[in-house]
Scaffold this motif. Structure first.
Motif, mmCIF file in Angstrom:
data_model
loop_
_atom_site.group_PDB
_atom_site.id
_atom_site.type_symbol
_atom_site.label_atom_id
_atom_site.label_comp_id
_atom_site.label_asym_id
_atom_site.label_seq_id
_atom_site.Cartn_x
_atom_site.Cartn_y
_atom_site.Cartn_z
ATOM 1 N N LEU B 6 0.841 -1.195 0.000
ATOM 2 C CA LEU B 6 0.000 0.000 0.000
ATOM 3 C C LEU B 6 0.881 1.252 0.000
ATOM 4 O O LEU B 6 0.616 2.225 -0.718
ATOM 5 C CB LEU B 6 -0.890 -0.030 1.247
ATOM 6 N N ALA B 7 1.946 1.212 0.797
ATOM 7 C CA ALA B 7 2.859 2.358 0.870
ATOM 8 C C ALA B 7 3.588 2.546 -0.458
ATOM 9 O O ALA B 7 3.705 3.671 -0.958
ATOM 10 C CB ALA B 7 3.858 2.154 2.005
ATOM 11 N N THR B 10 1.087 4.018 -3.020
ATOM 12 C CA THR B 10 0.690 5.420 -2.857
ATOM 13 C C THR B 10 1.852 6.355 -3.167
ATOM 14 O O THR B 10 1.672 7.429 -3.746
ATOM 15 C CB THR B 10 0.091 5.675 -1.454
ATOM 16 N N LEU B 11 3.080 5.936 -2.835
ATOM 17 C CA LEU B 11 4.242 6.776 -3.160
ATOM 18 C C LEU B 11 4.486 6.790 -4.666
ATOM 19 O O LEU B 11 4.850 7.814 -5.242
ATOM 20 C CB LEU B 11 5.473 6.273 -2.408
ATOM 21 N N GLY B 98 9.478 19.633 3.884
ATOM 22 C CA GLY B 98 8.817 19.061 5.050
ATOM 23 C C GLY B 98 7.976 17.827 4.754
ATOM 24 O O GLY B 98 7.604 17.110 5.668
ATOM 25 N N PHE B 99 7.689 17.586 3.470
ATOM 26 C CA PHE B 99 6.833 16.442 3.138
ATOM 27 C C PHE B 99 7.466 15.127 3.610
ATOM 28 O O PHE B 99 6.794 14.256 4.161
ATOM 29 C CB PHE B 99 6.581 16.383 1.631
ATOM 30 N N GLN B 101 9.482 14.334 6.059
ATOM 31 C CA GLN B 101 9.494 13.935 7.464
ATOM 32 C C GLN B 101 8.147 13.359 7.884
ATOM 33 O O GLN B 101 8.092 12.479 8.744
ATOM 34 C CB GLN B 101 9.949 15.063 8.369
ATOM 35 N N GLY B 102 7.068 13.808 7.232
ATOM 36 C CA GLY B 102 5.769 13.216 7.512
ATOM 37 C C GLY B 102 5.724 11.754 7.102
ATOM 38 O O GLY B 102 5.112 10.930 7.772
ATOM 39 N N VAL B 103 6.386 11.426 5.986
ATOM 40 C CA VAL B 103 6.436 10.042 5.512
ATOM 41 C C VAL B 103 7.338 9.211 6.426
ATOM 42 O O VAL B 103 7.041 8.056 6.747
ATOM 43 C CB VAL B 103 6.952 9.987 4.058
ATOM 44 N N LEU B 104 8.431 9.825 6.874
ATOM 45 C CA LEU B 104 9.427 9.076 7.654
ATOM 46 C C LEU B 104 8.934 8.691 9.045
ATOM 47 O O LEU B 104 9.440 7.741 9.633
ATOM 48 C CB LEU B 104 10.724 9.888 7.773
ATOM 49 N N VAL B 105 7.960 9.433 9.592
ATOM 50 C CA VAL B 105 7.460 9.064 10.921
ATOM 51 C C VAL B 105 6.224 8.161 10.829
ATOM 52 O O VAL B 105 5.653 7.801 11.838
ATOM 53 C CB VAL B 105 7.157 10.298 11.809
ATOM 54 N N ALA B 106 5.830 7.822 9.590
ATOM 55 C CA ALA B 106 4.723 6.881 9.414
ATOM 56 C C ALA B 106 5.255 5.456 9.607
ATOM 57 O O ALA B 106 6.431 5.207 9.392
ATOM 58 C CB ALA B 106 4.122 7.041 8.023
ATOM 59 N N PRO B 107 4.379 4.536 10.019
ATOM 60 C CA PRO B 107 4.835 3.164 10.275
ATOM 61 C C PRO B 107 5.047 2.384 8.979
ATOM 62 O O PRO B 107 4.345 1.420 8.701
ATOM 63 C CB PRO B 107 3.695 2.571 11.107
ATOM 64 N N VAL B 108 6.002 2.818 8.192
ATOM 65 C CA VAL B 108 6.270 2.228 6.883
ATOM 66 C C VAL B 108 7.757 1.886 6.811
ATOM 67 O O VAL B 108 8.580 2.714 7.158
ATOM 68 C CB VAL B 108 5.932 3.237 5.762
ATOM 69 N N ARG B 110 11.452 1.589 5.538
ATOM 70 C CA ARG B 110 12.204 2.478 4.645
ATOM 71 C C ARG B 110 12.296 1.896 3.228
ATOM 72 O O ARG B 110 12.248 2.631 2.244
ATOM 73 C CB ARG B 110 13.614 2.697 5.197
#
Lengths: 344, 267
Positions: B6-7, B10-11, B98-99, B101-108, B110
């Motif tokens: 899913l990640a 969407t990316l 800033g986009f 860092q929002g992705v990096l703190v998601a439970p996804v 690397r």
């Protein structure tokens, strides 16, 4: 003969027995447990061994001037930064060793905008939801509800680059809340917003908390915002200098605060102490006297030192006074350090 | 696994949507290579002798070995490279804006973030190169048979993926787009120049030929020449070796990007 009272269903062991008996169910769940957190950026020590607990359901405000370490602490809590030492547990998960587990519980709204400006509000939320494992009808329903909830439904199909700062901020909040996090982290969320948008933001936050009992940790350098917290953790130079409910923190000053500007503050402070017996000290160039019933002292001060006093203010203690008491200096030398009720 | 896919999806989708909302990027990645092809191809064509023809001492043009035809696969690679650079440089912009860092703190994981980003760039590179491939008949290249077309697709995919992953690995470790431009000029463009794209290994001085033989992209170019312009592939590394090296490079570049992205920031 009085019958023995029935034991409470979940007896809480006294602290001294805690190690011997099985751990009792805590009365207040701890959302975040921070212990001895240290971090430095090169030579600069950003966090100097900070320990702090956040209770589930509360709104804890991290208040501190720029450079106090609050943003560093925020980045560590959000799992964006690995500290040099210490430990962080978020709802029991070790957020430093297993950040991936802690991330499930987190909703993070950074100070810098994290929206894709080329995408619409809906597209940004859909992207966010999928990163958190949401998809299909469930995701679309949540997006619709979030947009409705935050008053964004009409602007949902517009790209972020066409929205005002206040609306974009609301999309950020919607994004942070979409997956219903147990812990919402907000870094200076009202920076750059005009007063109306700020008030709207706080109203929204209040209603979100009323509905979901989400634990919120919010950083700010604005003292009037900090007063809206259940508790305030005051940071200075990487240390926790005060922790408590706003009223409790201010109550520890007791009574009133008199602040006097004078040609020679050191001499005036010594003279006031000698003559009236109140401890007067010089903070950032002004004489400060903390006392009960300050209004009684004011006329006597003015009569006693008519030529030495340039101006004098009498006020109720503010968070700045708490900060001064704990650190020996004002929160900020700029506009943030102003006194409430200074014109009385 | 579902969360991972899913990640990635969407990316990937974000890359595509962003691309078609910024038409300048289409032009930026496609126009310069086509211009190079026409100008360099036409200008050098007069004095160029294809490796086979030079050995035989025969003057050009021989059928299918005009310089425009020789240079054509090189331009395809340049389009892949430019698209890869333009798509992955957005990692630096995402970080600055800033986009990211929002992705990096998601439970996804690397790896999912890197894969989504690289597959997005790969897709765009394939689309752009496909547009350019429509010009192949104009270069005098034969229209490939269905079997060769499938092989061409595979080679293009591997090349696009490898170059995009390489650009991603570089972009993840940089904090400024200026730094990326420096690396592009000092490393990526020479990598392309010395891969048998502009001139063959056969005619180069010994030291340069040595550099070209250790350049892994030389093998990717060889694979592309075989499937796209077989007449220009004489004397190049064999198909198995070419594909093998390209596949290994794609895997290595992706592993490098994932490793760089997995570093825990302490600053």
């Amino acid at each position: 003969m009085p019958r023995p009272q029935a034991l409470p269903a979940r007896p809480v062991a006294p602290a001294s027995f805690a190690a011997l008996s099985p751990p009792p169910a805590p009365v207040l769940e701890t959302a975040v447990h921070i212990e001895a957190l240290r971090h430095r950026f090169g030579e600069r020590e950003a966090l100097a061994g900070l320990s702090l607990d956040v209770t589930a359901g509360e709104l804890l405000v991290l208040l501190g001037p720029n450079g106090s370490g609050k943003t560093t602490l925020f980045r560590i809590l959000s799992t964006a930064l690995l500290p040099a030492s210490g430990s962080v547990r978020i709802f029991g998960e070790d957020a430093l060793r297993h950040p991936a587990r802690a991330r499930r519980a987190l909703g993070v709204v950074f100070q810098a905008p994290s929206l894709d400006r080329k995408l619409t509000a809906v597209e940004n939320l859909r992207h966010q939801g999928r990163l958190y494992g949401l998809a299909g009808r469930e995701l679309e329903a949540r997006i619709a509800a979030a947009l409705e909830r935050l008053g964004l439904a009409e602007r949902a199909a517009e790209r972020i680059e066409h929205l005002s700062g206040g609306l974009a901020r609301r999309v950020e909040l919607a994004k942070g809340l979409l997956h219903r996090p147990r812990l919402l982290l907000l870094d200076e969320p009202t920076t750059g917003l005009d007063p109306t948008a700020r008030r709207e933001f706080w109203d929204l936050l209040d209603s979100v908390r009323a509905e979901s009992r989400t634990t919120v940790v919010l950083t700010t350098h604005l003292m009037d915002e900090a007063e809206r917290g259940d508790r305030i953790a005051v940071l200075d130079a990487g240390r926790l200098v005060a922790l408590g409910a706003p009223a409790a923190l201010k109550a520890e000053i007791g009574g009133d605060v008199i602040s006097v500007h004078a040609e020679d503050p050191e001499r005036l402070a010594a003279a006031v102490t000698a003559r009236f017996g109140h401890a007067a000290r010089v903070v950032d160039g002004a004489v400060r006297i903390e006392l009960v019933a300050g209004h009684e002292l004011v006329p006597r001060l003015v009569e006693a030192f008519p030529s030495a006093i340039r101006d004098l203010t009498l006020g109720k203690p503010t968070l700045d006074d708490v900060f001064v008491r704990r650190t020996g200096h004002h929160f900020s030398h700029g506009g943030d350090g102003r006194r409430e009720g200074a014109a009385r | 696994m579902r969360g991972f896919l899913l990640a990635v999806a969407t990316l990937w989708q974000r890359e595509i949507v962003r691309f078609y909302r910024q038409p300048s990027r289409v032009v930026g990645a496609l126009a310069p290579p086509v211009l190079f092809w026409l100008l360099i191809g036409t200008g050098l064509g007069a004095s160029f002798h294809a490796p086979g023809a030079a050995a035989a001492g025969a003057p050009l043009p021989a059928p299918g070995s005009s310089y425009l035809a020789y240079f054509f696969p090189g331009v395809v690679i340049l389009i892949l490279l430019f698209t890869a650079i333009f798509s992955e440089i957005s990692i630096i912009e995402d970080r600055a804006e800033g986009f990211l860092q929002g992705v990096l703190v998601a439970p996804v994981p690397r790896g999912a973030i890197v894969l989504g980003k690289v597959l997005g760039g790969t897709t765009l590179a394939l689309l752009q190169s496909a547009l350019f491939l429509l010009l192949a008949p104009a270069a005098g290249l034969p229209i490939p048979a269905p079997g060769a077309l499938a092989e061409l697709g595979l080679v293009l995919f591997l090349l696009a993926f490898a170059l995009t992953a390489l650009a991603a690995a570089i972009a993840w470790s940089l904090r400024s787009t200026q730094g990326f431009h420096a690396i592009m000029n000092l490393f990526l463009i020479p990598l392309w120049l010395l891969a048998g794209t502009l001139f063959p290994v056969a005619g180069a001085p010994a030291w340069l030929a040595g550099v070209m033989r250790v350049n892994p992209l030389t093998y990717g170019v060889a694979a592309l020449r075989r499937s796209l312009a077989p007449a220009t592939a004489a004397g190049l590394p064999g198909p198995g070796l070419s594909l093998g090296v390209t596949l290994a490079c794609a895997a290595l570049a992706f592993a490098a990007a994932a490793a760089v992205a997995s570093r825990r920031p302490t600053r």
